[in-house]
Design a protein around this motif. Sequence first.
Motif, PDB file in Angstrom:
ATOM      1  N   ALA A  60       0.838  -1.198   0.000  1.00 48.19           N
ATOM      2  CA  ALA A  60       0.000   0.000   0.000  1.00 48.19           C
ATOM      3  C   ALA A  60       0.869   1.242   0.000  1.00 48.19           C
ATOM      4  N   GLY A  61       0.704   2.090  -1.020  1.00 46.84           N
ATOM      5  CA  GLY A  61       1.433   3.355  -1.055  1.00 46.84           C
ATOM      6  C   GLY A  61       2.735   3.321  -1.819  1.00 46.84           C
ATOM      7  N   PHE A  62       3.256   2.138  -2.095  1.00 44.77           N
ATOM      8  CA  PHE A  62       4.461   2.060  -2.914  1.00 44.77           C
ATOM      9  C   PHE A  62       4.089   2.300  -4.372  1.00 44.77           C
ATOM     10  N   ASN A  63       4.925   3.051  -5.050  1.00 43.62           N
ATOM     11  CA  ASN A  63       4.741   3.252  -6.487  1.00 43.62           C
ATOM     12  C   ASN A  63       5.433   2.100  -7.200  1.00 43.62           C
ATOM     13  N   PRO A  64       4.681   1.227  -7.872  1.00 48.72           N
ATOM     14  CA  PRO A  64       5.292   0.027  -8.461  1.00 48.72           C
ATOM     15  C   PRO A  64       6.278   0.334  -9.578  1.00 48.72           C
ATOM     16  N   ILE A  65       6.161   1.514 -10.169  1.00 45.72           N
ATOM     17  CA  ILE A  65       7.067   1.860 -11.270  1.00 45.72           C
ATOM     18  C   ILE A  65       8.432   2.283 -10.740  1.00 45.72           C
ATOM     19  N   LEU A  66       8.447   2.932  -9.583  1.00 52.69           N
ATOM     20  CA  LEU A  66       9.697   3.416  -9.007  1.00 52.69           C
ATOM     21  C   LEU A  66      10.483   2.272  -8.371  1.00 52.69           C
ATOM     22  N   THR A  67      11.771   2.472  -8.238  1.00 54.99           N
ATOM     23  CA  THR A  67      12.620   1.474  -7.578  1.00 54.99           C
ATOM     24  C   THR A  67      12.415   1.540  -6.073  1.00 54.99           C
ATOM     25  N   GLY A  68      12.949   0.536  -5.383  1.00 54.34           N
ATOM     26  CA  GLY A  68      12.871   0.554  -3.930  1.00 54.34           C
ATOM     27  C   GLY A  68      13.555   1.766  -3.344  1.00 54.34           C
ATOM     28  N   ARG A  69      14.711   2.124  -3.898  1.00 54.29           N
ATOM     29  CA  ARG A  69      15.455   3.290  -3.411  1.00 54.29           C
ATOM     30  C   ARG A  69      14.625   4.565  -3.595  1.00 54.29           C
ATOM     31  N   GLU A  70      14.045   4.720  -4.773  1.00 56.06           N
ATOM     32  CA  GLU A  70      13.242   5.913  -5.056  1.00 56.06           C
ATOM     33  C   GLU A  70      12.014   5.985  -4.151  1.00 56.06           C
ATOM     34  N   ASN A  71      11.410   4.835  -3.866  1.00 52.65           N
ATOM     35  CA  ASN A  71      10.255   4.819  -2.979  1.00 52.65           C
ATOM     36  C   ASN A  71      10.631   5.236  -1.563  1.00 52.65           C
ATOM     37  N   VAL A  72      11.816   4.856  -1.120  1.00 49.26           N
ATOM     38  CA  VAL A  72      12.264   5.278   0.208  1.00 49.26           C
ATOM     39  C   VAL A  72      12.365   6.803   0.268  1.00 49.26           C
ATOM     40  N   TYR A  73      12.940   7.416  -0.770  1.00 50.71           N
ATOM     41  CA  TYR A  73      13.078   8.873  -0.796  1.00 50.71           C
ATOM     42  C   TYR A  73      11.712   9.552  -0.892  1.00 50.71           C
ATOM     43  N   VAL A  74      10.816   8.987  -1.718  1.00 44.07           N
ATOM     44  CA  VAL A  74       9.489   9.582  -1.850  1.00 44.07           C
ATOM     45  C   VAL A  74       8.747   9.549  -0.524  1.00 44.07           C
ATOM     46  N   ASN A  75       8.784   8.411   0.140  1.00 45.81           N
ATOM     47  CA  ASN A  75       8.063   8.295   1.400  1.00 45.81           C
ATOM     48  C   ASN A  75       8.707   9.137   2.492  1.00 45.81           C
ATOM     49  N   GLY A  76      10.023   9.216   2.473  1.00 50.67           N
ATOM     50  CA  GLY A  76      10.688  10.088   3.440  1.00 50.67           C
ATOM     51  C   GLY A  76      10.308  11.539   3.247  1.00 50.67           C
ATOM     52  N   SER A  77      10.189  11.957   1.994  1.00 58.42           N
ATOM     53  CA  SER A  77       9.789  13.339   1.707  1.00 58.42           C
ATOM     54  C   SER A  77       8.360  13.608   2.170  1.00 58.42           C
ATOM     55  N   ILE A  78       7.476  12.628   1.946  1.00 55.16           N
ATOM     56  CA  ILE A  78       6.097  12.781   2.400  1.00 55.16           C
ATOM     57  C   ILE A  78       6.037  12.937   3.915  1.00 55.16           C
ATOM     58  N   LEU A  79       6.946  12.259   4.602  1.00 53.20           N
ATOM     59  CA  LEU A  79       6.978  12.313   6.053  1.00 53.20           C
ATOM     60  C   LEU A  79       7.726  13.528   6.581  1.00 53.20           C
ATOM     61  N   GLY A  80       8.163  14.416   5.670  1.00 50.12           N
ATOM     62  CA  GLY A  80       8.784  15.667   6.087  1.00 50.12           C
ATOM     63  C   GLY A  80      10.277  15.601   6.321  1.00 50.12           C
ATOM     64  N   GLN A  81      10.929  14.548   5.865  1.00 49.69           N
ATOM     65  CA  GLN A  81      12.369  14.437   6.069  1.00 49.69           C
ATOM     66  C   GLN A  81      13.112  14.960   4.848  1.00 49.69           C
ATOM     67  N   THR A  82      14.266  15.512   5.096  1.00 51.54           N
ATOM     68  CA  THR A  82      15.080  16.059   4.015  1.00 51.54           C
ATOM     69  C   THR A  82      15.834  14.931   3.320  1.00 51.54           C
ATOM     70  N   LYS A  83      16.331  15.239   2.112  1.00 47.75           N
ATOM     71  CA  LYS A  83      17.086  14.242   1.361  1.00 47.75           C
ATOM     72  C   LYS A  83      18.327  13.813   2.125  1.00 47.75           C
ATOM     73  N   LYS A  84      18.941  14.756   2.835  1.00 43.90           N
ATOM     74  CA  LYS A  84      20.139  14.440   3.605  1.00 43.90           C
ATOM     75  C   LYS A  84      19.815  13.472   4.743  1.00 43.90           C
ATOM     76  N   GLU A  85      18.693  13.699   5.408  1.00 49.74           N
ATOM     77  CA  GLU A  85      18.292  12.819   6.511  1.00 49.74           C
ATOM     78  C   GLU A  85      17.984  11.413   6.008  1.00 49.74           C
ATOM     79  N   ILE A  86      17.330  11.331   4.854  1.00 46.86           N
ATOM     80  CA  ILE A  86      17.004  10.011   4.295  1.00 46.86           C
ATOM     81  C   ILE A  86      18.275   9.292   3.863  1.00 46.86           C
ATOM     82  N   SER A  87      19.189  10.014   3.216  1.00 46.47           N
ATOM     83  CA  SER A  87      20.438   9.403   2.738  1.00 46.47           C
ATOM     84  C   SER A  87      21.255   8.852   3.894  1.00 46.47           C
ATOM     85  N   ALA A  88      21.186   9.518   5.039  1.00 49.96           N
ATOM     86  CA  ALA A  88      21.960   9.078   6.201  1.00 49.96           C
ATOM     87  C   ALA A  88      21.474   7.722   6.720  1.00 49.96           C
TER      88      ALA A  88
END
Length: 439
Positions: free
Chosen positions: A137-165
């Motif tokens: 639920a909520g995963f974009n099937p077209i995007l990769t797992g890595r891209e989905n992690v960044y998308v969901n992190g952004s939705i949750l208000g986290q910065t790219k730097k925080e997600i990369s860490a």
Amino acid sequence: MPVHSQPCSPSREVPPRSHQDPSRDSDVLIKAENLSKKFCRDFRKSLFYGLCDTTSDILKRSRNSEAEGRLPALRPGEFWANQGISFEVRRGQCLGLIGHNGAGKTTLLKMLNGLIKPDTGSITMKGRVGALIALGAGFNPILTGRENVYVNGSILGQTKKEISAKLDQIIEFAELGEAIDAPVSTYSSGMQVKLGFAVAVILIQPDVLILDEVLAVGDMTFNIKCLNVIRKMSERSAVIFVSHNVQLVSQFCSDIMLLENGRVHTHTHDVAEGIEHYLSACDQSVRISGTGEVDLTQETLATERGGELETIPRRVNPDDPLKIKLSLKVADSVDLADIRLTLNDISSKPVASFLVKDVNGDDVKISRGSHRCEINISPLGLTPGKYHFVVGVRNLEPERICIRKDGLLPFIVTSTGSRGHIWSPILRTATTAIEKVDF
């Protein structure tokens, strides 16, 4: 499987992370009051009712029955999926939500996570919320797992730097390796659970964690890793854990809430009591097969602790030695036969098989005539659950099953023993005294 921490329906109070003290285990992080939700079985009517309800919400019209705290009347085709549910979960508690399929567990979780709106009642949650309810639920099937992690992190208000860490830690925990750069549409359901769980516990680090049968998918090694994380998280978070596996529920939950037909049947701090109520409702019928050359009657189950167990359901302590008494009537067509005995769990999976031997250690053999058997079983250290025996009599030459009785002498274990847990079938010896009688 992303996790949404800010659904619109339940009210949520999210204090600054620096103000949250994990040691404050008295905090109420989840509070549900008089929750009810109805659905309509007719698709066309459900669309019409939805339009009416939406219009009513926009115009801020309230039914008198709702204002008075009563449930609104059901319209044609509607039914209550949840009705009048209230509970609290504090920091440091793990609430085990159990019940049979259709009892209303998933509907309740979807209301808690804001995926659907309750018809009556209110929900208050404090802190970050992580939920694993529906696979993918909520995963974009077209995007990769890595891209989905960044998308969901952004939705949750986290910065790219925080997600990369945290990304390397997420990939390692999810055991995806190079698959992290493959589209999620190529993932198996187990891989989706791994990534979803990793996002929930590492990226979000939730104060509230909601889990709905997520460990039913995935390999045993990963499940054990998840269970260790849940155990650690439950010390500082509020956890709602939904599972039909009473062994897991008994190990990780501090409270039990049993749902039946959308209502709360039992809500208790006594985990053993809650599990017993659940298991008592599980029907276990006796199934008989074979050639019919053996008649198996007068079955009794006894323990040295309490004698013969005649009360239904029978209750057994995990470390009780057991004694089975059987009466066998063998037809003249049976020359020589042996006795087979297996202990199965509620899903009919064997947890122990027994070599039926006499006091001298020789295999027990029977022939035509009537026999009375007394089979002694040493303590097994069973985990909480419902169990039953399977007894069979096999003619040796030519080989055939004379009788197989499945679902025999069901009993319930509600507390964990000191001898550990049975996770896979084991082979034991059952000492048997047999007497040829006339009856």
